[in-house]
Scaffold this active site. Structure first.
Site, PDB file in Angstrom:
ATOM      1  N   TYR A 280       0.828  -1.204   0.000  1.00 36.46           N
ATOM      2  CA  TYR A 280       0.000   0.000   0.000  1.00 36.46           C
ATOM      3  C   TYR A 280       0.861   1.252   0.000  1.00 36.46           C
ATOM      4  O   TYR A 280       2.074   1.178   0.221  1.00 36.46           O
ATOM      5  CB  TYR A 280      -0.962  -0.007   1.198  1.00 36.46           C
ATOM      6  CG  TYR A 280      -0.319   0.308   2.541  1.00 36.46           C
ATOM      7  CD1 TYR A 280       0.504  -0.609   3.190  1.00 36.46           C
ATOM      8  CD2 TYR A 280      -0.524   1.546   3.153  1.00 36.46           C
ATOM      9  CE1 TYR A 280       1.089  -0.309   4.403  1.00 36.46           C
ATOM     10  CE2 TYR A 280       0.053   1.846   4.377  1.00 36.46           C
ATOM     11  CZ  TYR A 280       0.859   0.916   4.997  1.00 36.46           C
ATOM     12  OH  TYR A 280       1.449   1.211   6.200  1.00 36.46           O
TER      13      TYR A 280
ATOM     14  N   GLU B  89      12.436   2.948  14.460  1.00 33.82           N
ATOM     15  CA  GLU B  89      11.490   3.959  13.969  1.00 33.82           C
ATOM     16  C   GLU B  89      10.248   3.939  14.860  1.00 33.82           C
ATOM     17  O   GLU B  89      10.258   3.325  15.934  1.00 33.82           O
ATOM     18  CB  GLU B  89      11.137   3.703  12.503  1.00 33.82           C
ATOM     19  CG  GLU B  89      10.474   2.365  12.259  1.00 33.82           C
ATOM     20  CD  GLU B  89      10.078   2.149  10.794  1.00 33.82           C
ATOM     21  OE1 GLU B  89       9.789   3.122  10.081  1.00 33.82           O
ATOM     22  OE2 GLU B  89      10.033   0.972  10.385  1.00 33.82           O
TER      23      GLU B  89
HETATM   24  N1  PMP Z   1       7.511   4.004   9.265  1.00 30.03           N
HETATM   25  C1  PMP Z   1       6.370   3.302   9.274  1.00 30.03           C
HETATM   26  C2  PMP Z   1       6.370   1.975   9.957  1.00 30.03           C
HETATM   27  C3  PMP Z   1       5.205   3.803   8.667  1.00 30.03           C
HETATM   28  O1  PMP Z   1       4.059   3.077   8.670  1.00 30.03           O
HETATM   29  C4  PMP Z   1       5.246   5.076   8.045  1.00 30.03           C
HETATM   30  C5  PMP Z   1       4.033   5.636   7.333  1.00 30.03           C
HETATM   31  N2  PMP Z   1       2.910   5.807   8.129  1.00 30.03           N
HETATM   32  C6  PMP Z   1       6.453   5.804   8.086  1.00 30.03           C
HETATM   33  C7  PMP Z   1       7.575   5.229   8.682  1.00 30.03           C
HETATM   34  C8  PMP Z   1       6.557   7.168   7.489  1.00 30.03           C
HETATM   35  O2  PMP Z   1       6.577   7.104   6.083  1.00 30.03           O
HETATM   36  P1  PMP Z   1       6.069   8.298   5.206  1.00 30.03           P
HETATM   37  O3  PMP Z   1       6.876   9.496   5.582  1.00 30.03           O
HETATM   38  O4  PMP Z   1       6.331   7.861   3.803  1.00 30.03           O
HETATM   39  O5  PMP Z   1       4.614   8.484   5.498  1.00 30.03           O
END
Ligand code: PMP
Length: 285
Positions: free
Chosen positions: A33, A180
């Site tokens: 997704y 993260e």
């Molecule tokens: N890490 C995880 C596990 C995520 O699910 C997301 C997105 N919600 C992110 C990092 C951040 O990614 P992005 O900046 O592309 O939204």
């Protein structure tokens, strides 16, 4: 303004029952997704999301049926027809429909594509700027977190634990190293330097993270070091923040029971937050 839902080539009613019980996304979470922000009636950084989508599909061995141009056009049509100027577009592609069996036969499967556009409440996003709470939890995910797979069970459990404690999200630690967040990337500021976990298989390479690294931090004159930060480093950071597509830069002012810095959003964090907002308003293909 109206929400729109698209499934396999046509617009459908939002509540329509169109997904087969044998869809591998439904049975196994076997799919990928993306979530893209709509800012001022335009998709922000869509080409970055597309690159990541195609990479996820390649790594999951799901065939691509749409060119980047077709996908871009579809995003534009959804924005135009919905009249949503501030929102997000969710896109998911599952491996296809087949009688339930763990192994898949690529030749007998047709990927299923769902997309929808929904509005966002900008006041909620603005309120994140006041600072949020985070809790810490062990990172219990698999070893391919760089794939944006539908299989999000450990993230869901961590996020639920966080929200039960009235936190915005959880910061995850693998072997005492901060990887993260449960649904965002994590940055720390110490003595004016910005730190985040290196982009390898153990984190999702967030598009917002990428914006901070390549555009926002350099334009603010902030040095970024990608390195493994342990728990002690995170606990003693001057500033902490999450990044994600919906919230942008989200200052963390409380970590478990501790105050982060002086308990207010830090100056480096706020500079980056404002600068990212400018980049988003300017737009990026
Ligand atoms: N890490 C995880 C596990 C995520 O699910 C997301 C997105 N919600 C992110 C990092 C951040 O990614 P992005 O900046 O592309 O939204």
């Amino acid at each position: 303004m109206k929400e729109l839902t698209y499934f396999n080539g046509e617009f459908i009613e939002p509540g329509a029952k169109v997904v087969s019980v044998d869809d591998r996304g439904y049975c196994f979470g076997d799919g990928v997704y993306e979530v893209c922000r709509v800012v001022n009636g335009r998709c922000f950084a869509l080409s970055y999301h597309q690159d990541r989508l195609y990479r996820s599909m390649r790594e999951m061995d799901i065939p691509v049926r749409m060119t980047p141009d077709d996908l871009t056009e579809l995003h534009e049509i959804m924005i135009e027809q919905s009249d949503i100027t501030e929102g997000y577009i969710y896109l998911q592609i599952t491996r296809g429909v087949a009688p339930r069996h763990h192994a898949y036969d690529r030749s007998k499967l047709e990927p299923q594509m769902l997309m929808y556009i929904r509005p966002l409440d900008l006041d909620t996003i603005a309120a994140y700027g006041k600072g949020v709470k985070a809790i810490t939890l062990p990172d219990e995910r698999w070893l391919h977190c760089s794939i944006k797979s539908l299989n999000l069970v450990p993230n869901i459990l961590a996020q639920t634990k966080a929200e039960k404690k009235s936190a915005y999200s959880a910061i995850l630690f693998r072997d005492n190293i901060c990887t993260e967040g449960a649904c965002s990337n994590v940055f720390a500021v110490k003595d004016g330097i910005l730190y985040t976990y290196p982009a390898n298989d153990l984190i999702l390479k967030g598009i917002t993270r990428q914006m901070i690294a390549t555009r926002v931090a350099p334009s603010c004159g902030v040095t970024l070091i990608e390195k493994e930060c342990d728990r002690e480093f995170i606990e003693q950071a001057d500033e902490l923040f999450f990044t994600d597509t919906i919230g942008g830069v989200i200052p963390i002012v409380k970590l478990d029971r501790m105050q982060v810095g002086d308990g207010k959003p830090g100056p480096v964090t706020m500079r980056l937050r404002e600068s990212l907002e400018k980049v988003m308003l300017e737009g990026l293909p």
